[in-house]
Design an enzyme around this catalytic site. Structure first.
Site, short mmCIF file in Angstrom:
data_model
loop_
_atom_site.label_atom_id
_atom_site.label_comp_id
_atom_site.label_asym_id
_atom_site.label_seq_id
_atom_site.Cartn_x
_atom_site.Cartn_y
_atom_site.Cartn_z
N LEU A 132 7.46 11.61 72.87
CA LEU A 132 7.66 12.75 74.53
C LEU A 132 8.55 11.83 75.22
O LEU A 132 8.75 10.72 75.04
CB LEU A 132 6.37 13.32 75.40
N ASP A 133 10.15 12.92 75.79
CA ASP A 133 11.03 11.98 75.79
C ASP A 133 10.52 11.74 77.54
O ASP A 133 8.90 11.81 77.82
CB ASP A 133 11.64 13.29 76.77
N LYS A 134 11.13 10.95 77.69
CA LYS A 134 11.10 9.55 79.23
C LYS A 134 9.88 10.89 80.44
O LYS A 134 8.60 10.90 81.01
CB LYS A 134 11.73 8.89 79.59
N THR A 136 9.15 14.06 80.24
CA THR A 136 8.01 15.26 79.53
C THR A 136 6.70 14.80 80.47
O THR A 136 6.79 13.56 79.49
CB THR A 136 8.34 15.88 77.79
N ARG A 234 14.06 21.81 75.37
CA ARG A 234 15.64 21.25 76.37
C ARG A 234 17.22 22.50 76.01
O ARG A 234 17.78 23.06 76.47
CB ARG A 234 15.86 21.12 76.60
#
Length: 289
Positions: A132-134, A136, A234
């Protein structure tokens, strides 16, 4: 100056697994360092799966030994930081752990990252199987052993898992439901990696969306990615004119809406595996932006 050493014995071990054994680091971290060219074999970049041999020379452009000691000193199993990390656990069985990752906690180490999820789980010798993105938040699956890591990796690879995200987006989509099918490609611009639409060389990327709530100038939407490209949700929402609130990287400063939320409004809300050792596994965790 890089640290270097020579392989002095016969072996056919993969270089990523060799680094795991020698420096007691996680498999995911070993692979990432190799991909980032922070590890070289005989002066050249190699794939993580490349097998090493006697007399090979390995160069490290990161101090793995001291880094590992420092990290484990800070987050040993009995430390308050580790106990706090374990408070994020929302599901656990003999094979895997699922956490509700908070926004702002990086999944893997990198420039400017002091402690990541990968560091915490290395204490238990657990493994990452997806990312997961930082910024998110939401469900992150963690494997407890090699067998389940391979199983889950294949589940993601073969699209045998259903993922549902909740996002807050700028503006009000005209269609209450829809599908975004825009191929994506990673590109470097001034050393910064971003993802762009690319109809010629991009990889297939498909996202289903559904509007759940509409407000004056923003909406809450449900997102179901069919593919798993980097930053897919995104970029897709930005491309249809409704960037995710807080996503300045793709939507610009205009999508920063501190009155709505002071974070990226993207949350991994549900994961479903239809065949998890003969049963259906469903994990959920809601969010309020």
């Amino acid at each position: 100056m890089p640290q270097s050493y020579q392989i002095n014995e016969d072996t056919d071990l993969r270089i990523d697994k060799h680094l795991c054994q020698k420096f007691d680091i996680s498999f995911a971290l070993a692979q990432k360092l190799i991909r980032q060219k922070k590890v070289k074999l005989n002066g050249a970049k190699v794939d993580p799966s490349h097998k090493i041999a006697k007399n090979d020379k390995i160069e490290l452009f990161v101090d793995l030994k001291n880094r590992n000691i420092a990290v484990k000193t800070q987050i040993g199993e009995n430390s308050e930081r580790f106990k706090n990390f374990m408070s994020y656990v929302i599901y656990e069985d003999d094979n895997l752990v699922a956490i509700n990752k908070p926004s702002g906690l990086a999944v893997q180490g990198g420039s400017g990252i002091k402690i990541s999820v990968d560091d915490y789980i290395s204490v238990k010798n657990w493994q990452l199987v997806h990312r997961l993105d930082k910024d998110t938040s939401g469900i992150l699956l963690i494997a407890k052993n090699n067998e389940i890591a391979e199983f889950l990796t294949n589940v993601f690879k073969n699209k045998q898992i259903q993922k549902t995200y909740i996002a807050c987006v700028v503006g009000l989509p005209k269609k209450k439901t829809g599908t975004v099918n825009i191929p994506l490609k990673k590109k470097f611009v001034k050393k910064n990696e971003k993802v762009y639409p690319d109809l010629v060389d991009g990889k297939e990327a498909v996202t289903h969306y559904k509007v759940l709530q509409s407000f004056e100038d923003h909406a809450i939407v449900e997102l179901n990615p069919i593919t798993g490209r980097t930053h897919q949700l995104r970029v897709h929402m930005k491309e249809i004119g409704h960037a995710i609130v807080g996503d300045a990287k793709y939507g610009g400063k205009g999508v920063l809406r501190p009155k709505i939320a002071k974070r990226l409004c993207l949350h991994a809300q549900k994961i479903v595996i239809e065949d998890y050792f003969g049963k259906k596994l469903k994990i959920e965790c809601d969010v309020e932006f």
